[in-house]
Write a protein that holds these residues in place. Structure first.
Motif, PDB file in Angstrom:
ATOM      1  N   VAL A 333      45.849  23.045 -54.546  1.00 10.26           N
ATOM      2  CA  VAL A 333      45.558  21.706 -55.090  1.00 10.26           C
ATOM      3  C   VAL A 333      46.304  20.638 -54.302  1.00 10.26           C
ATOM      4  CG1 VAL A 333      45.846  20.207 -57.092  1.00 10.26           C
ATOM      5  CG2 VAL A 333      45.023  22.531 -57.399  1.00 10.26           C
ATOM      6  N   ASN A 334      47.567  20.901 -53.990  1.00 11.70           N
ATOM      7  CA  ASN A 334      48.344  19.918 -53.212  1.00 11.70           C
ATOM      8  C   ASN A 334      47.758  19.717 -51.810  1.00 11.70           C
ATOM      9  OD1 ASN A 334      50.320  19.026 -55.036  1.00 11.70           O
ATOM     10  ND2 ASN A 334      51.493  20.924 -54.780  1.00 11.70           N
ATOM     11  N   ALA A 335      47.261  20.833 -51.239  1.00  4.73           N
ATOM     12  CA  ALA A 335      46.654  20.732 -49.896  1.00  4.73           C
ATOM     13  C   ALA A 335      45.382  19.879 -49.949  1.00  4.73           C
ATOM     14  CB  ALA A 335      46.336  22.122 -49.358  1.00  4.73           C
ATOM     15  N   LYS A 336      44.573  20.123 -51.006  1.00  9.79           N
ATOM     16  CA  LYS A 336      43.341  19.339 -51.148  1.00  9.79           C
ATOM     17  C   LYS A 336      43.655  17.869 -51.416  1.00  9.79           C
ATOM     18  CE  LYS A 336      40.408  23.138 -52.698  1.00  9.79           C
ATOM     19  NZ  LYS A 336      39.630  23.716 -53.835  1.00  9.79           N
ATOM     20  N   LYS A 337      44.705  17.629 -52.197  1.00  7.84           N
ATOM     21  CA  LYS A 337      45.103  16.257 -52.480  1.00  7.84           C
ATOM     22  C   LYS A 337      45.537  15.551 -51.185  1.00  7.84           C
ATOM     23  CE  LYS A 337      48.415  13.470 -55.102  1.00  7.84           C
ATOM     24  NZ  LYS A 337      49.538  13.453 -56.041  1.00  7.84           N
ATOM     25  N   LYS A 338      46.257  16.289 -50.365  1.00  8.48           N
ATOM     26  CA  LYS A 338      46.701  15.717 -49.098  1.00  8.48           C
ATOM     27  C   LYS A 338      45.506  15.359 -48.210  1.00  8.48           C
ATOM     28  CE  LYS A 338      49.559  16.678 -45.046  1.00  8.48           C
ATOM     29  NZ  LYS A 338      50.364  17.687 -44.313  1.00  8.48           N
ATOM     30  N   GLU A 339      44.516  16.291 -48.141  1.00  2.00           N
ATOM     31  CA  GLU A 339      43.310  16.035 -47.328  1.00  2.00           C
ATOM     32  C   GLU A 339      42.554  14.813 -47.853  1.00  2.00           C
ATOM     33  OE1 GLU A 339      40.981  19.544 -47.464  1.00  2.00           O
ATOM     34  OE2 GLU A 339      42.348  20.745 -46.218  1.00  2.00           O
ATOM     35  N   THR A 340      42.499  14.708 -49.187  1.00  5.53           N
ATOM     36  CA  THR A 340      41.790  13.577 -49.791  1.00  5.53           C
ATOM     37  C   THR A 340      42.515  12.275 -49.514  1.00  5.53           C
ATOM     38  OG1 THR A 340      40.894  14.990 -51.528  1.00  5.53           O
ATOM     39  CG2 THR A 340      40.904  12.625 -51.951  1.00  5.53           C
ATOM     40  N   LEU A 341      43.851  12.300 -49.576  1.00  5.89           N
ATOM     41  CA  LEU A 341      44.633  11.095 -49.278  1.00  5.89           C
ATOM     42  C   LEU A 341      44.418  10.647 -47.827  1.00  5.89           C
ATOM     43  CD1 LEU A 341      47.982  11.916 -51.154  1.00  5.89           C
ATOM     44  CD2 LEU A 341      46.370  10.063 -51.701  1.00  5.89           C
ATOM     45  N   GLU A 342      44.332  11.620 -46.918  1.00  2.62           N
ATOM     46  CA  GLU A 342      44.080  11.300 -45.501  1.00  2.62           C
ATOM     47  C   GLU A 342      42.668  10.713 -45.328  1.00  2.62           C
ATOM     48  OE1 GLU A 342      44.740  14.998 -43.556  1.00  2.62           O
ATOM     49  OE2 GLU A 342      46.943  14.805 -43.537  1.00  2.62           O
ATOM     50  N   ALA A 343      41.714  11.329 -46.067  1.00  2.00           N
ATOM     51  CA  ALA A 343      40.337  10.833 -46.008  1.00  2.00           C
ATOM     52  C   ALA A 343      40.250   9.419 -46.567  1.00  2.00           C
ATOM     53  CB  ALA A 343      39.407  11.761 -46.775  1.00  2.00           C
ATOM     54  N   ILE A 344      40.994   9.158 -47.665  1.00  2.00           N
ATOM     55  CA  ILE A 344      41.002   7.825 -48.274  1.00  2.00           C
ATOM     56  C   ILE A 344      41.566   6.802 -47.294  1.00  2.00           C
ATOM     57  CG2 ILE A 344      42.141   6.420 -50.044  1.00  2.00           C
ATOM     58  CD1 ILE A 344      41.826   8.847 -51.934  1.00  2.00           C
ATOM     59  N   ALA A 345      42.621   7.168 -46.618  1.00  2.00           N
ATOM     60  CA  ALA A 345      43.238   6.250 -45.651  1.00  2.00           C
ATOM     61  C   ALA A 345      42.245   5.893 -44.533  1.00  2.00           C
ATOM     62  CB  ALA A 345      44.493   6.880 -45.060  1.00  2.00           C
ATOM     63  N   LYS A 346      41.524   6.913 -44.078  1.00  2.00           N
ATOM     64  CA  LYS A 346      40.526   6.678 -43.022  1.00  2.00           C
ATOM     65  C   LYS A 346      39.381   5.812 -43.534  1.00  2.00           C
ATOM     66  CE  LYS A 346      37.472   9.111 -39.810  1.00  2.00           C
ATOM     67  NZ  LYS A 346      36.952  10.437 -39.377  1.00  2.00           N
ATOM     68  N   MET A 347      38.914   6.128 -44.748  1.00  2.00           N
ATOM     69  CA  MET A 347      37.789   5.382 -45.311  1.00  2.00           C
ATOM     70  C   MET A 347      38.171   3.932 -45.594  1.00  2.00           C
ATOM     71  SD  MET A 347      36.193   8.285 -47.847  1.00  2.00           S
ATOM     72  CE  MET A 347      34.853   7.283 -48.448  1.00  2.00           C
ATOM     73  N   GLU A 348      39.417   3.707 -46.023  1.00  2.00           N
ATOM     74  CA  GLU A 348      39.868   2.338 -46.260  1.00  2.00           C
ATOM     75  C   GLU A 348      39.803   1.516 -44.977  1.00  2.00           C
ATOM     76  OE1 GLU A 348      42.948   2.713 -50.045  1.00  2.00           O
ATOM     77  OE2 GLU A 348      43.708   3.020 -47.996  1.00  2.00           O
ATOM     78  N   GLY A 349      40.167   2.173 -43.862  1.00  2.00           N
ATOM     79  CA  GLY A 349      40.072   1.486 -42.566  1.00  2.00           C
ATOM     80  C   GLY A 349      38.629   1.162 -42.201  1.00  2.00           C
ATOM     81  N   GLU A 350      37.725   2.124 -42.475  1.00  2.00           N
ATOM     82  CA  GLU A 350      36.306   1.928 -42.168  1.00  2.00           C
ATOM     83  C   GLU A 350      35.683   0.844 -43.034  1.00  2.00           C
ATOM     84  OE1 GLU A 350      34.799   5.818 -42.724  1.00  2.00           O
ATOM     85  OE2 GLU A 350      35.300   6.517 -40.698  1.00  2.00           O
ATOM     86  N   VAL A 351      36.063   0.849 -44.325  1.00  2.00           N
ATOM     87  CA  VAL A 351      35.548  -0.180 -45.239  1.00  2.00           C
ATOM     88  C   VAL A 351      36.029  -1.549 -44.797  1.00  2.00           C
ATOM     89  CG1 VAL A 351      35.697  -1.098 -47.582  1.00  2.00           C
ATOM     90  CG2 VAL A 351      35.264   1.336 -47.216  1.00  2.00           C
ATOM     91  N   SER A 352      37.302  -1.610 -44.440  1.00  2.00           N
ATOM     92  CA  SER A 352      37.870  -2.879 -43.991  1.00  2.00           C
ATOM     93  C   SER A 352      37.146  -3.392 -42.747  1.00  2.00           C
ATOM     94  CB  SER A 352      39.369  -2.691 -43.700  1.00  2.00           C
ATOM     95  OG  SER A 352      39.923  -3.903 -43.228  1.00  2.00           O
TER      96      SER A 352
END
Length: 486
Positions: A333-352
């Protein structure tokens, strides 16, 4: 390519001077035949053929045959020319200067005053043309041009023969000579422009037409062809300027007004297509940013789920600290959370970046272009309508104006209907019915124009379109939509 026909060409072959040998006395023809036989025989006599006087006599004999009895020799003018050249070659003084006969021959070869060789070539060229020997006619007219380089007659008919033989370069050369020598026949300039237009040499074609207009300033065909060539070369704005000038100088000419209206109509349609494309492109950018934001929010929602799982599994581990499976689940679960946090960071950049792009200077530039296009479309639409109506003021039964006005309102209805088709249910409930009424009104406005167009000319296109309009109006009536005419 359309063949060039000159009414004036017919007059060339009706001149009494160009009549056939049936108008020449038999005695004269017989006399020429005998003299020709003797001259032809003497050509092989070394003594006779060495004298300039013999060649002068031969030149004048064949010149007379060409002028008076072509039946004896249909190419006598050519033999006369060669004989004159022989005189020039042989009649030279001891000082190396041209003799009297040489000067006389040179005068004949250059269409000097009182000489007849040029006329002999033109006459025999005309006779060959009448006999449908176009190659022979072209040869005669070309040689005539060589003799008299300032003449317009031989260059005119040489150009006609060359064009009918599809010898474009020779036709252009002859017609250019005609123009350069002050020829005035507008049809020559029109035909020459067509030759250049066929090569996509639009600038030269327009230059030729303008030269023709100097000779015939009020010629409508030359002016109209300038407009056609401007359109063919993609210079629509310039074509409109020319047509505006024509319409102003000849306000009762309905064809000029129809053409002008059609040009404005085409311009507004082109502008409308560009407006659609640009609006779609701009809308795509905004929709893309919105879709990415939605995906980002969905991804952020996973963190809450993962945090809940971490809390739940951690609580179980406290109760069962040696349970290896629980520890493995927590690590996953922690590994998946980490992957999701990384994906969120990338997506935030793309949205911006997407939002920045949608609001960028490029997009602002597109807004300006869109505004300009809408202004151009509105102006062209208004001018098209004005000119169509001017036509109908002059000729109420003008098919082109009636049909195109019907199409004008028909297309406006289709564009407006597109707004309704793209509405969601909420938008439709808010304003869909009102716009449908306006759509119905546009179709209703188009109907009488198609009806009058059919009365003016029984054309299938008008009848088919009227059938479509009637069908649409019936559908609106069945839905109880009230037509609103603007």
């Amino acid at each position: 390519m359309k063949r060039l026909i000159f009414v004036s060409a017919l007059s060339l072959f009706s001149f009494a001077a160009f009549s056939q040998d049936d108008a020449v006395s038999k005695a004269l023809v017989d006399g020429f035949r005998k003299e020709k036989e003797k001259s032809d025989k003497d050509v092989t006599d070394p003594k006779a053929s060495a004298k300039a006087s013999f060649w002068m006599e031969r030149a004048k004999l064949y010149e007379n045959i060409a002028s008076q009895a072509s039946g004896v020799d249909s190419s006598a003018a050519k033999t006369a020319m060669e004989a004159y050249k022989k005189v020039v070659e042989l009649d030279v003084t001891k000082k190396g200067e041209p003799g009297k006969s040489s000067k006389e021959a040179t005068s004949a070869l250059t269409a000097g005053e009182g000489t007849q060789l040029f006329n002999a070539f033109v006459k025999q060229g005309a006779e060959k043309y009448q006999a449908k020997n176009l190659n022979g006619a072209l040869e005669m007219f070309t040689l005539a041009q060589d003799i008299n380089k300032k003449d317009t007659l031989a260059s005119l008919y040489g150009g006609i023969a060359a064009q009918q033989l599809d010898k474009k370069e020779e036709a252009k050369k002859s017609f250019e000579a005609y123009a350069a020598n002050g020829g005035k026949d507008p049809s020559v300039f029109y035909g020459l422009a067509q030759l250049y237009r066929a090569e996509n040499n639009f600038d030269k074609a327009i230059e030729t037409l303008n030269t023709g207009l100097k000779q015939a300033p009020n010629n409508k065909d030359l002016k109209a062809e300038i407009v056609n060539i401007l359109l063919a070369s993609g210079k629509e704005d310039k074509a409109i300027q020319e047509l505006e000038a024509l319409a102003q100088s000849d306000p009762k000419n309905t064809q000029n007004l129809v053409n002008l209206a059609i040009l404005y109509d085409n311009m507004q349609r082109t502008a409308n297509d560009s407006i659609k494309q640009m609006s779609s492109k701009m809308g795509t950018g905004n929709k893309s940013a919105a879709a990415m934001t939605k995906n980002l929010e969905s991804e952020k929602g996973k963190i809450e789920v993962y945090d809940g799982e971490v809390k739940r599994i951690s609580g179980l581990i406290k109760k069962q600290p040696k349970n290896a499976d629980l520890k493995r689940q927590l690590a996953d679960v922690n590994a998946k959370k980490k992957e999701t946090l990384e994906a969120i960071a990338k997506m935030e950049g793309e949205v911006s970046a997407a939002k920045a792009s949608a609001a960028s200077s490029d997009n602002a530039g597109m807004e300006k272009q869109l505004a300009d296009l809408k202004a151009k479309q509105a102006d062209a639409s208004s001018k098209a309508m004005t000119n169509y109506k001017k036509v109908l003021e002059i000729d109420a039964a003008n098919y082109d104006a009636l049909y195109n006005l019907g199409v004008f309102y028909f297309n406006e209805a289709v564009i407006l209907k597109g707004e309704v088709d793209n509405m969601n249910m909420t938008e439709y409930q808010a304003k869909g019915k009102e716009i449908e009424g306006r759509v119905c009104g546009k179709f209703k406005k188009a109907k009488p124009y198609f009806e009058k167009a059919i009365q003016a000319k029984d054309e299938a296109e008008a009848k088919e379109t009227l059938g479509i309009v009637n069908g649409v109006l019936e559908q609106f009536a069945s839905k109880n939509v009230a037509c609103v005419e603007e």
